[in-house]
Motif scaffolding. Structure first.
Motif, PDB file in Angstrom:
ATOM      1  N   PRO A 228       0.822  -1.225   0.000  1.00  0.00           N
ATOM      2  CA  PRO A 228       0.000   0.000   0.000  1.00  0.00           C
ATOM      3  C   PRO A 228       0.846   1.262   0.000  1.00  0.00           C
ATOM      4  N   GLN A 337      -8.071  12.007   1.435  1.00  0.00           N
ATOM      5  CA  GLN A 337      -9.025  11.149   0.743  1.00  0.00           C
ATOM      6  C   GLN A 337      -8.318  10.220  -0.240  1.00  0.00           C
ATOM      7  N   ALA A 340      -6.590   7.502   1.703  1.00  0.00           N
ATOM      8  CA  ALA A 340      -7.558   6.526   2.208  1.00  0.00           C
ATOM      9  C   ALA A 340      -8.110   5.655   1.081  1.00  0.00           C
ATOM     10  N   GLN A 341      -8.447   6.271  -0.055  1.00  0.00           N
ATOM     11  CA  GLN A 341      -8.981   5.505  -1.180  1.00  0.00           C
ATOM     12  C   GLN A 341      -7.959   4.499  -1.696  1.00  0.00           C
ATOM     13  N   THR A 342      -6.717   4.939  -1.783  1.00  0.00           N
ATOM     14  CA  THR A 342      -5.682   4.058  -2.309  1.00  0.00           C
ATOM     15  C   THR A 342      -5.452   2.877  -1.381  1.00  0.00           C
ATOM     16  N   ARG A 343      -5.319   3.160  -0.101  1.00  0.00           N
ATOM     17  CA  ARG A 343      -5.097   2.070   0.853  1.00  0.00           C
ATOM     18  C   ARG A 343      -6.306   1.148   0.932  1.00  0.00           C
ATOM     19  N   SER A 344      -7.497   1.738   0.891  1.00  0.00           N
ATOM     20  CA  SER A 344      -8.706   0.920   0.946  1.00  0.00           C
ATOM     21  C   SER A 344      -8.818   0.020  -0.274  1.00  0.00           C
ATOM     22  N   ALA A 345      -8.572   0.595  -1.464  1.00  0.00           N
ATOM     23  CA  ALA A 345      -8.634  -0.211  -2.689  1.00  0.00           C
ATOM     24  C   ALA A 345      -7.600  -1.330  -2.655  1.00  0.00           C
ATOM     25  N   ALA A 347      -6.424  -2.779   0.066  1.00  0.00           N
ATOM     26  CA  ALA A 347      -6.873  -3.776   1.035  1.00  0.00           C
ATOM     27  C   ALA A 347      -7.996  -4.638   0.468  1.00  0.00           C
ATOM     28  N   VAL A 348      -8.951  -3.995  -0.216  1.00  0.00           N
ATOM     29  CA  VAL A 348     -10.063  -4.755  -0.812  1.00  0.00           C
ATOM     30  C   VAL A 348      -9.550  -5.703  -1.885  1.00  0.00           C
ATOM     31  N   SER A 351      -7.652  -8.540  -0.177  1.00  0.00           N
ATOM     32  CA  SER A 351      -8.622  -9.380   0.525  1.00  0.00           C
ATOM     33  C   SER A 351      -9.417 -10.235  -0.446  1.00  0.00           C
ATOM     34  N   ALA A 411     -11.681  -3.656  -7.548  1.00  0.00           N
ATOM     35  CA  ALA A 411     -10.786  -2.999  -6.588  1.00  0.00           C
ATOM     36  C   ALA A 411      -9.413  -2.771  -7.206  1.00  0.00           C
TER      37      ALA A 411
END
Length: 501
Positions: A228, A337, A340-345, A347-348, A351, A411
């Motif tokens: 990430p 933002q 957060a979007q980059t890390r969330s994408a 992680a998704v 996962s 993702a």
């Protein structure tokens, strides 16, 4: 060099066989016809015009006036109040000094053009992400509809077998009721899956502008980051939304200077030509030969020195400073933002990859379990309910698998978009040259004609009103990995050899 390798790899992988609709073709349609993108381009063209508008304030201006008057009531003689008078004038004003207002207004407008161009890139990336999501939603829901249809067929066979064996006394009424209940539930799930598929197809029509045909499986996404932190490093440099926010912040610095110029003097040069004609009415009745017209030319220096303006300049400066403070904070918010979007994408995406691996193992295990339960039922060690439960568990794992595959791809593409690597220039789209917003800007930034205009606006994006309403018919064959055969063996259908109990 690495970025261009990524571009070429992504463009190559998005290509597919010509016999079916590919993701690349869907993205190309959206790029050329999606109204969100075409509207954003029009908005950018409007933003481009702020540059020549700002420059116009520092360019020479020419004005002409004219009038003809008839004095219907006169109290003096013809020399002071002639019957008629015609006047005309032409003036040229050349601004020399405006306290920096013009220069900084132009710089602010140019910076906002850069912000708008980055924002247009962000609009493209967001639209492409929506298209990728809609494309994969259709594939997922087609598979889920096929799985549920397959499950209904299996349960219909189970119910017929249970009723046959009930007739010969091999099963109880409870076994039949359990089969009936499970079949009714499966039919309801099938109907729900069909409704979801229709909704996904309508979303595809909304973004792409056409109905989905036979969709090819999407190709693998290249050059996804390993961590990430690596993704965030790229996103902080290339994310178009963040770049646009930074340019908007930079433009407010010039806005403050424009406001400060309101307290400074302005200097200009004026040249005027005046002409007056009394239309034969000057000195009428006196018998004197008097000239009836005259002209004069004036040249002067215009100086405007503001001394007191009621506090307006101070308020404008404070307002510009407050708006700059807002822009600075908005840039920080945009950066947060993006992170957060980059890390969330990321992680998704990771996962979903793990879910895919686990689901593939679960599908394989549940398929073996179902075969074992059926075999054990044939020798009386398992009940009909055991078979029903095994079939449901297999269906659940298959649905989880196709959903995870969709989630991983969407993702992954969203991750590329957050990194600024999923735009038209990266995808190598077919269908003509890419739209370059700089072309319009370069064409208009130095224009000074008062009579230049663009062609009358016409509709670019087609309406989808004539696209037929979508249905839940699935023509694509189910992935062999997900195909489950219907058990029509004699032990299941007739209870041959051994009883169920």
């Amino acid at each position: 060099m690495g970025r261009y390798t990524s571009i070429l790899a992504l463009a190559a992988t998005l290509a597919g066989p010509a016999s079916a609709e590919t993701l690349r073709e869907a993205l190309a349609k959206a790029y050329h016809d999606n109204p969100t993108i075409t509207a954003a381009r029009a908005q950018q063209r409007a933003t481009d015009e702020n540059v020549p508008i700002a420059r116009a304030a520092g360019r020479p201006g020419v004005a002409a006036t004219g009038s003809v008057a008839e004095n219907v009531i006169r109290t003096g003689n013809s020399f002071t109040t002639p019957e008629r008078i015609g006047q005309g004038s032409v003036s040229l004003n050349v601004p020399i000094f405006s306290g920096g207002a013009v220069r900084n207004s132009v710089r602010a407008a140019e910076t906002r053009v850069e912000a708008g161009q980055a924002g247009l890139r962000g609009t493209e990336a967001t639209t492409f992400t929506n298209v990728v999501s809609a494309y994969n939603n259709v594939l997922r829901d087609e598979a889920i509809v096929s799985l549920n249809a397959q499950n209904v067929k299996v349960l219909e066979t189970n119910l017929r077998a249970a009723r046959d064996r009930f007739q010969v006394g091999d099963l109880t009424r409870t076994d039949v009721a359990q089969s009936e209940a499970r079949l009714s539930l499966a039919r309801a799930q099938f109907q729900s899956a069909q409704a979801t598929l229709i909704s996904s197809r309508e979303s595809y029509v909304q973004f792409v502008g056409d109905a989905p045909g036979m969709l090819e499986p999407p190709p693998p996404l290249p050059n996804l980051p390993a961590t990430p932190d690596a993704a965030v490093d790229v996103a902080l440099q290339d994310n178009p939304t963040l770049i646009a926010s930074r340019r908007q912040r930079d433009a407010t610095r010039y806005d403050v200077k424009v406001a400060q110029a309101g307290r400074l003097p302005t200097v200009g040069v004026g040249v005027g030509e005046n002409y007056t004609n009394y239309l034969g009415s000057l000195g009428a009745g006196t018998g004197l030969g008097v000239g009836q017209s005259g002209a004069s030319t004036s040249v002067g220096l215009n100086l405007s020195l503001p001394i007191f303006q009621g506090g307006r300049p101070g308020a404008q400066i404070r307002q510009a400073q407050a708006l700059r403070s807002q822009a600075i904070e908005n840039t920080t918010a945009a950066e947060r933002q993006v992170i957060a979007q980059t890390r969330s994408a990321f992680a998704v995406w990771r996962s979903a990859l793990e879910v895919i691996q686990s689901s593939e193992a679960a599908v394989s295990a549940n398929r073996l379990s179902l075969e074992g339960v059926r075999a054990e039922n044939s020798v009386g060690n398992r009940t009909i309910l055991d078979i029903l439960n095994a079939e449901q568990e297999l269906l659940n794992s298959q649905v989880t698998l196709v959903t995870a595959r969709r989630d991983a791809y969407v993702a992954g593409f969203a991750l590329l978009a957050a990194m600024g690597r999923a735009e038209a220039r990266d995808l190598g789209l077919d269908g003509g040259p890419l739209y370059n917003p700089a072309d319009n800007y370069n064409a208009v930034k130095n224009r000074f004609s008062d009579f230049g205009s663009a062609p009358s606006p016409t509709e670019i994006s087609p309406t989808t009103a004539k696209v037929p309403a979508q249905n839940a018919t699935v023509t694509r064959p189910l992935d062999p990995e997900l195909d489950t055969s219907v058990d029509r063996s004699a032990p299941l259908t007739t209870g041959e050899h051994t009883p169920n109990r």
